[in-house]
Design a protein around this motif. Structure first.
Motif, PDB file in Angstrom:
ATOM      1  N   ALA A  12       2.314  -4.550   3.141  1.00 51.77           N
ATOM      2  CA  ALA A  12       1.446  -5.389   4.283  1.00 51.77           C
ATOM      3  C   ALA A  12       1.674  -6.838   4.016  1.00 51.77           C
ATOM      4  CB  ALA A  12       0.049  -5.018   3.857  1.00 51.77           C
ATOM      5  N   ARG A  60      -9.288  -8.022  -4.022  1.00 50.54           N
ATOM      6  CA  ARG A  60      -8.007  -7.062  -3.835  1.00 50.54           C
ATOM      7  C   ARG A  60      -6.870  -7.597  -4.744  1.00 50.54           C
ATOM      8  NH1 ARG A  60      -6.687  -4.191   1.669  1.00 50.54           N
ATOM      9  NH2 ARG A  60      -8.820  -4.898   2.211  1.00 50.54           N
ATOM     10  N   TYR A  80       0.828  -1.251   0.158  1.00 50.05           N
ATOM     11  CA  TYR A  80      -0.101   0.072  -0.114  1.00 50.05           C
ATOM     12  C   TYR A  80       1.142   1.318   0.005  1.00 50.05           C
ATOM     13  CZ  TYR A  80      -3.548  -3.218   1.714  1.00 50.05           C
ATOM     14  OH  TYR A  80      -4.478  -4.204   1.564  1.00 50.05           O
ATOM     15  N   GLU A 108     -11.814 -14.097  10.900  1.00 50.30           N
ATOM     16  CA  GLU A 108     -11.963 -13.731  12.476  1.00 50.30           C
ATOM     17  C   GLU A 108     -13.730 -14.105  12.670  1.00 50.30           C
ATOM     18  OE1 GLU A 108     -10.495 -10.284  13.839  1.00 50.30           O
ATOM     19  OE2 GLU A 108      -8.818 -10.619  12.976  1.00 50.30           O
ATOM     20  N   PRO A 122      -1.364 -11.436  14.862  1.00 53.34           N
ATOM     21  CA  PRO A 122      -1.790 -10.200  15.733  1.00 53.34           C
ATOM     22  C   PRO A 122      -2.510  -9.278  14.683  1.00 53.34           C
ATOM     23  CG  PRO A 122       0.570 -10.111  15.285  1.00 53.34           C
ATOM     24  CD  PRO A 122       0.167 -11.425  14.837  1.00 53.34           C
ATOM     25  N   ASN A 123      -3.184  -8.327  15.091  1.00 52.48           N
ATOM     26  CA  ASN A 123      -3.853  -7.167  14.227  1.00 52.48           C
ATOM     27  C   ASN A 123      -2.987  -6.769  13.335  1.00 52.48           C
ATOM     28  OD1 ASN A 123      -5.903  -6.622  17.069  1.00 52.48           O
ATOM     29  ND2 ASN A 123      -6.547  -7.441  15.131  1.00 52.48           N
ATOM     30  N   GLY A 124      -3.140  -6.614  12.091  1.00 55.81           N
ATOM     31  CA  GLY A 124      -2.190  -5.776  11.094  1.00 55.81           C
ATOM     32  C   GLY A 124      -1.218  -6.748  10.747  1.00 55.81           C
ATOM     33  N   ALA A 125      -1.318  -8.084  10.868  1.00 54.76           N
ATOM     34  CA  ALA A 125      -0.384  -8.850  10.368  1.00 54.76           C
ATOM     35  C   ALA A 125      -0.376  -9.109   8.669  1.00 54.76           C
ATOM     36  CB  ALA A 125      -0.326 -10.379  11.059  1.00 54.76           C
ATOM     37  N   GLY A 126      -1.820  -8.777   8.343  1.00 50.30           N
ATOM     38  CA  GLY A 126      -1.788  -8.984   6.861  1.00 50.30           C
ATOM     39  C   GLY A 126      -2.495 -10.178   6.597  1.00 50.30           C
ATOM     40  N   LYS A 127      -3.490 -10.643   7.505  1.00 52.09           N
ATOM     41  CA  LYS A 127      -4.225 -11.860   7.248  1.00 52.09           C
ATOM     42  C   LYS A 127      -5.215 -11.592   6.279  1.00 52.09           C
ATOM     43  CE  LYS A 127      -5.250 -12.175  11.600  1.00 52.09           C
ATOM     44  NZ  LYS A 127      -4.676 -11.036  12.175  1.00 52.09           N
ATOM     45  N   THR A 128      -6.071 -10.523   6.524  1.00 56.67           N
ATOM     46  CA  THR A 128      -7.228 -10.053   5.613  1.00 56.67           C
ATOM     47  C   THR A 128      -6.924  -9.611   4.322  1.00 56.67           C
ATOM     48  OG1 THR A 128      -8.348  -9.291   7.676  1.00 56.67           O
ATOM     49  CG2 THR A 128      -9.111  -8.322   5.840  1.00 56.67           C
ATOM     50  N   THR A 129      -5.577  -9.017   4.167  1.00 61.27           N
ATOM     51  CA  THR A 129      -5.204  -8.622   2.905  1.00 61.27           C
ATOM     52  C   THR A 129      -5.092  -9.990   1.856  1.00 61.27           C
ATOM     53  OG1 THR A 129      -4.163  -6.537   3.688  1.00 61.27           O
ATOM     54  CG2 THR A 129      -3.454  -7.356   1.565  1.00 61.27           C
ATOM     55  N   PHE A 154       4.300   1.017   1.870  1.00 57.32           N
ATOM     56  CA  PHE A 154       4.252   0.090   3.040  1.00 57.32           C
ATOM     57  C   PHE A 154       3.802  -1.257   2.590  1.00 57.32           C
ATOM     58  CE2 PHE A 154       1.239  -2.166   5.995  1.00 57.32           C
ATOM     59  CZ  PHE A 154       2.294  -2.261   7.148  1.00 57.32           C
TER      60      PHE A 154
HETATM   61  P1  ATP Z   1      -6.640  -7.509  11.678  1.00 57.90           P
HETATM   62  O1  ATP Z   1      -6.761  -8.772  12.310  1.00 57.90           O
HETATM   63  O2  ATP Z   1      -6.513  -6.309  12.132  1.00 57.90           O
HETATM   64  O3  ATP Z   1      -7.846  -7.433  10.507  1.00 57.90           O
HETATM   65  P2  ATP Z   1      -4.837  -8.269   9.547  1.00 57.90           P
HETATM   66  O4  ATP Z   1      -3.696  -9.170   9.902  1.00 57.90           O
HETATM   67  O5  ATP Z   1      -6.051  -8.782   8.815  1.00 57.90           O
HETATM   68  O6  ATP Z   1      -5.440  -7.509  10.788  1.00 57.90           O
HETATM   69  P3  ATP Z   1      -4.539  -6.469   7.488  1.00 57.90           P
HETATM   70  O7  ATP Z   1      -5.983  -5.916   7.400  1.00 57.90           O
HETATM   71  O8  ATP Z   1      -4.425  -7.462   6.282  1.00 57.90           O
HETATM   72  O9  ATP Z   1      -4.263  -7.185   8.612  1.00 57.90           O
HETATM   73  O10 ATP Z   1      -3.583  -5.326   7.374  1.00 57.90           O
HETATM   74  C1  ATP Z   1      -2.410  -5.130   7.145  1.00 57.90           C
HETATM   75  C2  ATP Z   1      -1.530  -3.902   7.100  1.00 57.90           C
HETATM   76  O11 ATP Z   1      -2.020  -3.202   5.933  1.00 57.90           O
HETATM   77  C3  ATP Z   1      -1.923  -3.098   8.247  1.00 57.90           C
HETATM   78  O12 ATP Z   1      -0.946  -2.653   8.865  1.00 57.90           O
HETATM   79  C4  ATP Z   1      -3.132  -2.157   7.720  1.00 57.90           C
HETATM   80  O13 ATP Z   1      -3.384  -0.787   8.394  1.00 57.90           O
HETATM   81  C5  ATP Z   1      -2.494  -2.118   6.340  1.00 57.90           C
HETATM   82  N1  ATP Z   1      -3.745  -1.828   5.360  1.00 57.90           N
HETATM   83  C6  ATP Z   1      -4.788  -2.606   4.888  1.00 57.90           C
HETATM   84  N2  ATP Z   1      -5.417  -2.182   4.105  1.00 57.90           N
HETATM   85  C7  ATP Z   1      -5.113  -1.129   3.530  1.00 57.90           C
HETATM   86  C8  ATP Z   1      -5.276  -0.093   2.578  1.00 57.90           C
HETATM   87  N3  ATP Z   1      -6.414  -0.189   1.901  1.00 57.90           N
HETATM   88  N4  ATP Z   1      -4.402   1.133   2.562  1.00 57.90           N
HETATM   89  C9  ATP Z   1      -3.419   1.109   3.249  1.00 57.90           C
HETATM   90  N5  ATP Z   1      -3.035   0.225   4.182  1.00 57.90           N
HETATM   91  C10 ATP Z   1      -3.707  -0.726   4.284  1.00 57.90           C
END
Ligand code: ATP
Length: 254
Positions: free
Chosen positions: A21, A56, A16, A158, A40-47, A19
């Protein structure tokens, strides 16, 4: 069925802006397994999940689902997977039966809405609106919507966050039932007890990288073999077991 990959992710990168991810991850999901992405939160799982779901774009790397490439054959993939809708997709004026009929129309398939509601023990809520459901019921309904097109793989992001212990256990049972019909399940969670009970294999994701993939059993055995000992001898039950024993674990209205 065992050990034949239905999802292949190779050197996946998602940036992104500046950054990163998702930072060069590779893994396979086998047909019929429950595979967990933990971290953990923000690890990149959802992406990662959303790239596999073709929702995406990736920056680089290769992803195939049931043999189809996310780059060239996204519509084939969409036909074969089940994805939970965001709550915003649940039109407020429609009840659960009407929502299922609407969604099945979007998929171009014919379903019996009551049969779908039976799968997630929500027949008695057939006339209820989504917003009138409890947290656990909302999750169960959203899992029902993933099953409409009879998918080969479902993705659950989740699914038990914020639920009480009974609702969580009910959902685990539901997820195991869905798997027993041959459906492959990819789940993200940051609850390790959940992953240990549900998942055949897990990948730990941290800071956009995979730092280990194995069965929960192997991970734990390996740690124990390395000399790790818990600071305190664990009892045969924990407070959650007490809670379940005292309040029962049948499906609740609330
Ligand atoms: P969570 O458990 O909080 O959902 P996650 O592991 O699913 O966390 P992601 O949602 O994949 O994490 O996000 C990974 C990183 O990418 C985070 O730092 C988030 O802030 C960043 N991120 C996610 N989507 C975007 C976006 N559209 N633009 C910029 N940064 C993004």
């Amino acid at each position: 069925m065992a050990n034949s990959p239905i999802i292949k992710v190779e050197n996946l990168v998602k940036q992104y802006g500046n950054f990163t991810a998702v930072n060069d991850i590779s893994f396979e999901v086998f047909e019929g397994e429950i595979f967990g992405l933990l971290g953990p939160n923000g690890a990149g799982k959802t992406t990662t999940l959303e790239i596999i779901e073709t929702l995406r774009d990736k920056t680089s790397g290769q992803v195939t689902v049931d043999g189809f490439s996310v780059d060239r054959e996204a519509s084939k993939i969409k036909q074969r997977i089940g994805v939970q809708l965001q709550a915003a997709g649940y039109y407020p004026n429609l009840n659960l039966t009407e929502l299922l009929v609407l969604f099945s129309g979007l998929y171009g398939v014919k379903i019996d809405p009551l049969e779908m509601l039976d799968k997630v023990s929500l027949r008695d809520k057939q006339k209820a609106k989504f917003k009138e459901l409890s947290g656990g019921q909302k999750q169960r309904f959203s899992i029902a919507t993933t099953l409409i097109n009879n998918p080969r793989i479902i993705f659950l992001d989740e699914p038990t966050t914020g639920l009480d212990p009974q609702a969580r256990r009910n959902l685990w049972e539901l997820i195991q039932n869905i798997r027993s019909t041959g459906t492959t399940i990819v789940i993200t969670t940051h609850y390790m007890d959940e992953a240990e009970i549900l998942c055949d294999r897990v990948a730990f994701v941290d800071g956009g990288r995979i730092i280990g993939i194995d069965t929960p059993d192997h991970f734990i055995d390996e740690l124990v073999a390395s000399g790790f000992e818990r600071p305190k001898q664990m009892k045969q039950a924990n407070l959650e077991d007490v809670f379940i024993a005292k309040t029962g674990k049948e499906l609740r209205a609330g």
